[in-house]
Design a protein around this motif. Structure first.
Motif, PDB file in Angstrom:
ATOM      1  N   VAL A 126       0.751  -1.152  -0.086  1.00  0.00           N
ATOM      2  CA  VAL A 126       0.073  -0.029   0.163  1.00  0.00           C
ATOM      3  C   VAL A 126       0.873   1.319  -0.146  1.00  0.00           C
ATOM      4  CG1 VAL A 126      -1.676   1.353   1.446  1.00  0.00           C
ATOM      5  CG2 VAL A 126      -1.955  -0.975   0.871  1.00  0.00           C
ATOM      6  N   ALA A 127       1.930   1.133   0.716  1.00  0.00           N
ATOM      7  CA  ALA A 127       2.934   2.407   0.882  1.00  0.00           C
ATOM      8  C   ALA A 127       3.301   2.627  -0.746  1.00  0.00           C
ATOM      9  CB  ALA A 127       4.036   2.103   1.863  1.00  0.00           C
ATOM     10  N   ILE A 128       3.762   1.545  -1.310  1.00  0.00           N
ATOM     11  CA  ILE A 128       4.182   1.796  -2.709  1.00  0.00           C
ATOM     12  C   ILE A 128       3.113   2.502  -3.584  1.00  0.00           C
ATOM     13  CG2 ILE A 128       4.887   0.561  -5.018  1.00  0.00           C
ATOM     14  CD1 ILE A 128       6.210  -1.322  -3.201  1.00  0.00           C
ATOM     15  N   HIS A 129       1.752   1.983  -3.511  1.00  0.00           N
ATOM     16  CA  HIS A 129       0.982   2.633  -4.463  1.00  0.00           C
ATOM     17  C   HIS A 129       0.648   4.044  -3.851  1.00  0.00           C
ATOM     18  CE1 HIS A 129      -0.360  -1.063  -6.441  1.00  0.00           C
ATOM     19  NE2 HIS A 129      -0.436  -1.615  -5.382  1.00  0.00           N
ATOM     20  N   ASN A 130       0.632   4.357  -2.455  1.00  0.00           N
ATOM     21  CA  ASN A 130       0.493   5.383  -1.950  1.00  0.00           C
ATOM     22  C   ASN A 130       1.475   6.389  -2.438  1.00  0.00           C
ATOM     23  OD1 ASN A 130      -0.809   7.790  -0.411  1.00  0.00           O
ATOM     24  ND2 ASN A 130      -0.124   6.800   1.302  1.00  0.00           N
ATOM     25  N   SER A 131       2.882   6.101  -2.511  1.00  0.00           N
ATOM     26  CA  SER A 131       3.984   7.035  -2.972  1.00  0.00           C
ATOM     27  C   SER A 131       3.732   7.179  -4.408  1.00  0.00           C
ATOM     28  CB  SER A 131       5.268   6.372  -2.838  1.00  0.00           C
ATOM     29  OG  SER A 131       5.349   5.022  -3.548  1.00  0.00           O
ATOM     30  N   ARG A 132       3.172   6.428  -5.200  1.00  0.00           N
ATOM     31  CA  ARG A 132       2.915   6.610  -6.617  1.00  0.00           C
ATOM     32  C   ARG A 132       1.951   7.583  -6.839  1.00  0.00           C
ATOM     33  NH1 ARG A 132       2.853   0.332  -8.765  1.00  0.00           N
ATOM     34  NH2 ARG A 132       5.120   0.154  -8.627  1.00  0.00           N
ATOM     35  N   THR A 133       0.772   7.548  -6.017  1.00  0.00           N
ATOM     36  CA  THR A 133      -0.352   8.271  -5.980  1.00  0.00           C
ATOM     37  C   THR A 133       0.298   9.764  -5.631  1.00  0.00           C
ATOM     38  OG1 THR A 133      -1.759   6.851  -5.566  1.00  0.00           O
ATOM     39  CG2 THR A 133      -2.754   8.813  -5.267  1.00  0.00           C
TER      40      THR A 133
END
Length: 449
Positions: A126-133
């Protein structure tokens, strides 16, 4: 005179007495390009984007293998004691009797390499997706800030062009007032005009000169404002290449045929930013849910342990190594996670409502700005016709004055009326450009392009 909030007029005399500032000629597009390169707010927004992109790389690195060097040295002031059944070491011993045995030594040390490879970690995913967002959000913020700055620069540009147009007309007004004064002076000397008419004509020359000086101060104020908006560290007086009447937007009527559907404003950078904020809220909800899921890591250790009864770390080392899987699954945290998920769900719902509200507001802005733009266009066309009629009347009064069928005051009155109509046209051109800017903003476009 318009009030500008960037530089007070009290600073203008000091600027004029100081060393002459640099004068730089440019078009509106060139000015926007200069601002994109050096305007501090835009530079900071782009730095935020790079920061967010670095955060994405950092989040991805969290899922890569981790290798750590570990060491610790310990002195046991009291050596730990363990117990064994009485028959553990002596078959004839009493199994119900416990035999205390001291394990370990006074000094021990551990040195080695620990290897951890995350296999499944939902919070990291989720942190990876959050950083992309977050990178997408930073990009949207750059677009919004750029649109806001371009709008501010364009408005200041139109103000400067309006002042320059007024300056050109003020110069011509001095010439007309001088010609009228000469004409009325001749009539006065011939006994066909009153002395009061001649004095009024000369007074209008002085008034026109004073108005020109005021407009020149307005131009300097507008140039100082533009220099600040474009991000110059020292004062640069911008000299626009185009005039108020030369802007392509004045000849472009394509906006009259555009569809004003409710989704026409979806490309606005403000709305794009809010949509990404909704994604961020959804990811926060996913993050809270992920905290309830298991985490699985592959771990390994390669090293050695040291044991000795005295302090001598160079002897008595024994190898130590293992490979294995570690699973961590939080089962119960007092119900805190359930309430956190509920809070994140409410935030997501609120963000969705905010987007609906913005869509409604932006559609209203689109319809309202289109009507305002249409109204301003009609006013400009009507004002053009008024000026044409006023010029014909002025020529007729001049002819009548030459023939003795009009008074000098009639000529002065017509000159004043023409001046007022021309000033009104310039202001309406300016208002039309401002309305066009507002309409393009409502459709998510940049300035007048």
């Amino acid at each position: 005179m318009r009030i500008r909030h960037i530089i007070p007029l009290l600073l203008i005399p000091a600027l004029t007495r100081a060393q002459a500032p640099m004068v730089r000629q440019m078009s509106l597009d060139e000015a926007l390009a200069v601002a994109a390169r050096q305007q501090p707010d835009l530079r900071n927004a782009e730095a935020n984007l790079r920061y967010a992109q670095a955060g994405t790389s950092a989040a991805k690195a969290g899922y890569l293998p981790q290798l750590t060097v570990e060491t610790d040295m310990r002195y046991n002031t009291i050596i730990p004691t363990s117990v064994l059944p009485g028959n553990a070491l002596n078959p004839s011993g009493d199994p119900n009797k416990l035999t205390p045995i001291r394990f370990n030594t006074a000094y021990n040390n551990t040195v080695g390499l620990r290897f951890i490879q995350p296999i499944y970690d939902p919070t990291r995913l989720v942190a990876i997706h959050n950083s992309r967002t977050a990178s997408d959000l930073a990009t949207a913020q750059v677009n919004r800030i750029r649109a806001d700055k371009e709008e501010s620069i364009a408005r200041a540009w139109f103000d400067l062009l309006l002042d320059r147009a007024k300056l050109d007309y003020a110069t011509k007004d001095i010439e007309r007032a001088t010609g009228n004064s000469t004409l009325i002076g001749d009539r006065f000397r011939e006994g066909r005009a009153l002395e009061n008419d001649h004095a009024d004509a000369k007074l209008r020359i002085r008034t026109a000169v004073l108005e020109k000086e005021k407009i020149e101060e307005d131009i300097l104020t507008a140039q100082v404002n533009l220099s600040s908006l474009l991000g110059f560290d020292t004062l640069v007086l911008v000299d626009p290449k185009e005039s108020l009447m030369d802007l392509p937007a004045l000849r472009d009527s394509s906006w009259m045929h555009e569809d004003d559907a409710p989704d026409a404003a979806d490309s606005r950078p403000e709305l794009a930013e809010e949509k990404i904020n909704l994604q961020v809220s959804n990811l926060q909800l996913d993050s809270k849910r992920a905290e309830r899921l298991p985490k699985l890591n592959f771990e390994g250790f390669l090293g050695a342990n040291h044991f000795n009864t005295t302090f001598n770390p160079f002897v008595n080392w024994y190898g130590n190594s293992f490979l294995g899987l570690s699973l961590r699954w939080p089962l119960y945290r007092g119900g805190a996670n359930r309430y956190e998920v509920e809070q994140a769900t409410i935030q997501t719902e609120q963000q969705s409502n905010n987007i609906r509200k913005l869509r409604q507001q932006y559609y209203y802005d689109l319809v309202s700005s289109k009507r305002s733009l249409t109204h301003q266009w009609k006013l400009v066309n009507i004002q053009r016709e008024r000026i044409a009629i006023r010029k014909d009347r002025l020529g007729l009064v001049r002819s009548r004055l030459t023939e003795g069928r009009a008074t000098p005051q009639d000529l002065l009155d017509e000159e004043s009326l023409l001046l007022q109509e021309q000033d009104t046209l310039y202001r309406q051109w300016h208002d039309f450009l401002t309305a066009r800017l507002a309409y393009n903003k409502a459709r998510g476009r940049q300035t007048l392009r």
